[in-house]
Structures are given as C-alpha cells and as structure tokens.
Design an enzyme around this catalytic site. Structure first.
Site, PDB file in Angstrom:
ATOM      1  N   ASN A 322      -3.707  14.330 108.853  1.00 24.83           N
ATOM      2  CA  ASN A 322      -4.188  15.352 107.912  1.00 24.83           C
ATOM      3  C   ASN A 322      -3.004  16.097 107.293  1.00 24.83           C
ATOM      4  OD1 ASN A 322      -6.147  16.654 106.470  1.00 24.83           O
ATOM      5  ND2 ASN A 322      -7.034  17.764 108.190  1.00 24.83           N
ATOM      6  N   HIS A 358     -12.730  25.307 110.000  1.00 27.70           N
ATOM      7  CA  HIS A 358     -13.554  24.198 110.467  1.00 27.70           C
ATOM      8  C   HIS A 358     -14.973  24.642 110.813  1.00 27.70           C
ATOM      9  CE1 HIS A 358      -9.855  21.770 110.875  1.00 27.70           C
ATOM     10  NE2 HIS A 358     -10.673  20.748 110.852  1.00 27.70           N
TER      11      HIS A 358
END
Length: 497
Positions: A322, A358
């Site tokens: 990521n 998240h």
C-alpha cells in the site's frame, strides 16, 4: 443490503454469472470494473487523446468513472458526488482562509466516512460504497492541502509541496474527472491532482513502452489473483475459528496462520497490480527515466513486489505494501506535524489516523498498534545484533556456512510467522473473532514481544550500571595518575626555587 442490490439494473445477470463461477457478486463487479480500465485505456488513446479540447478528456474520465461507480453501487453513487461537490464549494468560498478551509474539509470528509462505516458495518470486510469512498476521502483532503499550498510563497514549501501545489483552482469538471478517474477511484492508488494535470496536458504521452509495461503488470496481477484463490481454498478464514485448528500442533498452527496471511495479502496485491497495469497502459504513471535512461512507469505503483517477496521483516512489509497510501499519510499527515518536533508522536499520530480511516473495528487499531510495536522491536534487535553480537562473535559467525543457513531460515520463519500474527486482527476485525485466533496460537506474538522487552531493557539496565562503574574506575585511575604526577613535580619546583 437487500434493498441496495435490488435497485441495481444488472442484478439478475450479474448474480447468475457470480453464482456460476462461485464468487460473491460484489467481488465480480469489482474485478470487472478494474479490468475495464484496459479497454478504456485503449479507447482513450485511440480516439480521445488526439482531441485538443481538454474538456472532452475531462468529460470522458468523469463519465466513465461515475458510470463504473454506479455499476458497482447503484444509487449510493450519490455519496461520492456529495463529497466532491462539498470540497469544490468549500474551495470557492474559503480557499483564502486556509486554516478554516482545511479544518472544515478534513472534518467533513472524515465524519462522513465514519458515519458511513457506522451504518454499513458488519463482521466482514464488505465491498460497499464506503470502500471507494475511503479512497476519495484521502484524495479530497490531499487536494485541499494542495490548493492552500498554492497560495504560499515558494520558499515556504517543501520539495513535495512544490510538486503538488496548485496555483489555480481547477473547474468542477476537472475535479470530477480527477476524483472518478477509471482504475483509480475504486481501490486506489492515490495520486495528486498535479499528476492528473500533467497527464491531461500531454507531458507523459511523448514516452513509449507503457503498453508492454502495463501488460506485464496485468500478468503479475492475474498470477497473484490465482495464487490467492487457490491458497484461500486450502486456508479459508473460517478455518482459523474452528476447534480443529486449535487442535493442530503449535508449529503447524503458527505456520498455517502465516501462509494464510500471505494469501490474504495477495487479494489486495492482485487488485493493485491489475489497476496499475491499466494506469500504465493509459500513461498516467510516468515517473521519469530510470538509471538506464528508459521510461519509468512506476509513478502509481502501490506495491513493491521484489521487496515484498524478498524482505524479512515487518518494516519491509510496511515499505512495500500500500505504498501510495503510506506516501500520502507521510506527506499530508506525518510531515505536516513537524511543528510538534517529535518523530515518535508524529509517527503515532499517522498510524492513529490510518486506523481511524479504516473504520471502527478493534482489529484495525490492534493491527496498527502491533505494527508500531513489532517495527520498534525489530529496530531494537537490529541495534543489539550490530552493536553487541557482531563485535564479539562476528568474525566467527560470518565465516560459518551453517550459521548463514540458520540465519536465513530464522529470518524467513519469522517473516512468515509474524505476518500471520499481525494480519489476524486486520482480517477478523471484531474482538470476539480475532481474540479466538490469538488464543488458538497461544498468544505467541504478545509473549515473544514481552520476553524480548524484558531481556532488552534488563540488559541495558545492567550494561549502563557496568558502564558507569567502568567509567568511575577509569576516572579514579586518571585522578590517581594526576596526583602522582603532581607529587613528583613538587620537589623539582622547590629545587628550582
């Protein structure tokens, strides 16, 4: 959820195909949307890229991206439209009041995203409108910073800020195209508006070779997708919550968990590789020339495959996985907290932001806490090894083939085993699920971290004491020698008098 799926015009057809291949319909739509980036890239290069009017380019990307968003999420596409329009009007009204604008822009997008998580959360990692929206949130927040950076003097900006600062406010059509860019809005990667602007202006089209590089990335993505699907058939998530898993021998348990974690990571990696391949084909990812003078198309790479597969530590995973999101957090969160004058606090704040971004699930917070603890422990072990072990036994260890083999096996085993431990909470999300898996492997991750911390701090405590004693003894000897020299000089002084 039922009402959501019923309003999708393609529900019957997509459900039939999904059930036929044995995958969730949401996952099938996601995969088709990612792969659609390749024919869209070919169409753009063939018919749109040659058109001089830039508004046609913007309309193409905005229309294709919004259409693909509707294909996946139906009427819930309005959430992304609300986000984009809000940032656009905040820029028009408050751009010159930088602090107020940045605060409102940040609070609005994070609040909207967290409310979305609250109303759609479940025990699984669902493919809902919140998935592309979390990508959009970072894009809009970063865009806001770039807009305000454009008002500053060049001398006030860092090197990164100079590259992304926007001197002029883009139109609503440009912002929509940037936000909905096909193969970029759904699962990332993050890239600044300045990159999109350079691409539209044709600064990257003078370079050739993007098709070949894009196809290679597509092949890598397809390979990882196949490995992921095969691996998770042998180690499905549900297996690790069963009594059967807890009854397997301890060594098998921790290795099974590690291999499962690798396969679970490949799910994300395959999506990023397929997406990156489409972006390379269309030409968005140009980064300059490599050391051989060839075009470098890694400007939007979200995973460093070589480091990921050859690395041995959690820090290697952090730097290879990521990548664009980590770069975004580094540029817009970590570095902008420089005024705190404390790297530890800034790093903790960056990880805290990632956890909140998240969602609410405790697994996210445990994951990022473990990342911080494990990476810190790795640095301690490295310091201990290089400063204590190697100076004493390095000449023996470095000449031993058996030691080199054991060293390699140990690092690879650590890499596999601790990857499983660290990813468990991220996948299982809720406390009542990931704590079951932690219990099934006897909480080994916590135990070894605690044991190392006790050893490391105990060693340093006694080492400091012994160092002080040695320093004291040296000081005493130096004082004695000084006194002796002084006494020897005294008779001579008297004689001279």
């Amino acid at each position: 959820m039922t009402e959501f799926t019923e309003i999708l015009p393609h529900k019957g057809l997509m459900d039939g195909i999904a059930s036929g291949v044995g995958v969730p319909v949401e996952a099938l739509r996601l995969l088709l949307t990612i792969v659609s980036g390749y024919p869209l890239a070919a169409f753009y290069l063939k018919f749109i890229a040659i058109i001089a009017d830039k508004n046609v380019h913007h309309m193409f990307f905005a229309g294709c991206g919004a259409g693909l968003c509707y294909f996946n999420y139906g009427y819930n596409t309005y959430h992304s439209l609300v986000a984009i329009l809000t940032t656009y009007f905040l820029v028009l009204v408050l751009r010159k009041k930088a602090q107020i604008f940045l605060t409102l822009n940040f609070v609005f997008h994070m609040s909207y995203l967290l409310l979305g998580y609250y109303f759609t959360s479940s025990n699984e990692y669902d493919i809902l409108w919140t998935m592309p929206h979390c990508i959009l949130v970072l894009r809009m927040i970063g865009y806001g910073f770039d807009i305000t950076d454009g008002l500053k003097n060049e001398t006030e900006l860092s090197k990164d800020q100079k590259e992304t600062a926007l001197k002029e406010t883009p139109s609503l059509l440009e912002l929509l195209a940037f936000a909905y860019f096909p193969s970029g809005f759904l699962v990332g990667p993050q890239f600044p508006f300045s990159r999109y602007q350079s691409f539209i202006n044709g600064q990257f089209r003078q370079h050739e070779g993007s098709l070949e590089a894009g196809v290679r990335r597509f092949g890598a993505g397809a390979f990882y997708l196949i490995v992921c699907q095969v691996g998770l058939r042998y180690f499905p998530d549900s297996y690790f919550l069963t009594p059967e898993f807890a009854e397997v021998s301890f060594i098998k348990r921790i290795y099974f968990l590690g291999f499962w974690a690798k396969f679970s990571l490949y799910k994300y990696i395959s999506c990023w590789l397929l997406t990156e391949g489409a972006l390379i084909c269309i030409g968005l990812t140009y980064k300059g020339e490599d050391k051989n003078g060839q075009p470098d198309w890694s400007g939007c790479s979200n995973v460093k495959l070589m480091l990921l597969e050859t690395g041995n530590t959690m820090e290697h995973y952090v730097h290879s996985f990521n990548v664009n999101t980590n770069q975004w957090v580094g540029q817009y969160i970590y570095k902008r907290l420089k005024f705190l004058n404390n790297r530890t606090i800034s790093y903790g704040a960056a990880l805290g932001f990632l956890a909140i971004w998240h969602g609410y699930h405790s697994g996210y917070y445990m994951t990022f806490l473990m990342e911080y603890m494990v990476v810190s422990t790795e640095k301690q072990i490295t310091r201990f090894y290089t400063k204590v072990v190697l100076p004493k036994w390095g000449h023996i260890l470095n000449n031993s083939d058996i030691y080199k083999l054991l060293y390699f096996i140990t690092l690879k085993s650590y890499n596999i085993v601790y990857m499983g431990w660290c990813l468990t909470a991220f996948v299982f999300l809720k406390w009542e699920r990931w704590i079951v898996v932690y219990g099934a492997v006897s909480y080994y991750g916590f135990i070894y971290l605690i044991l190392w911390a006790i050893f490391y701090h105990t060693y340093h405590y006694f080492f400091r004491i012994s160092s002080r004693k040695e320093a004291g003894e040296v000081e005493k000897l130096e004082n004695k020698s000084t006194e002796k020299v002084t006494e020897e000089k005294k008779p001579e002084d008297k004689k001279s008098e």
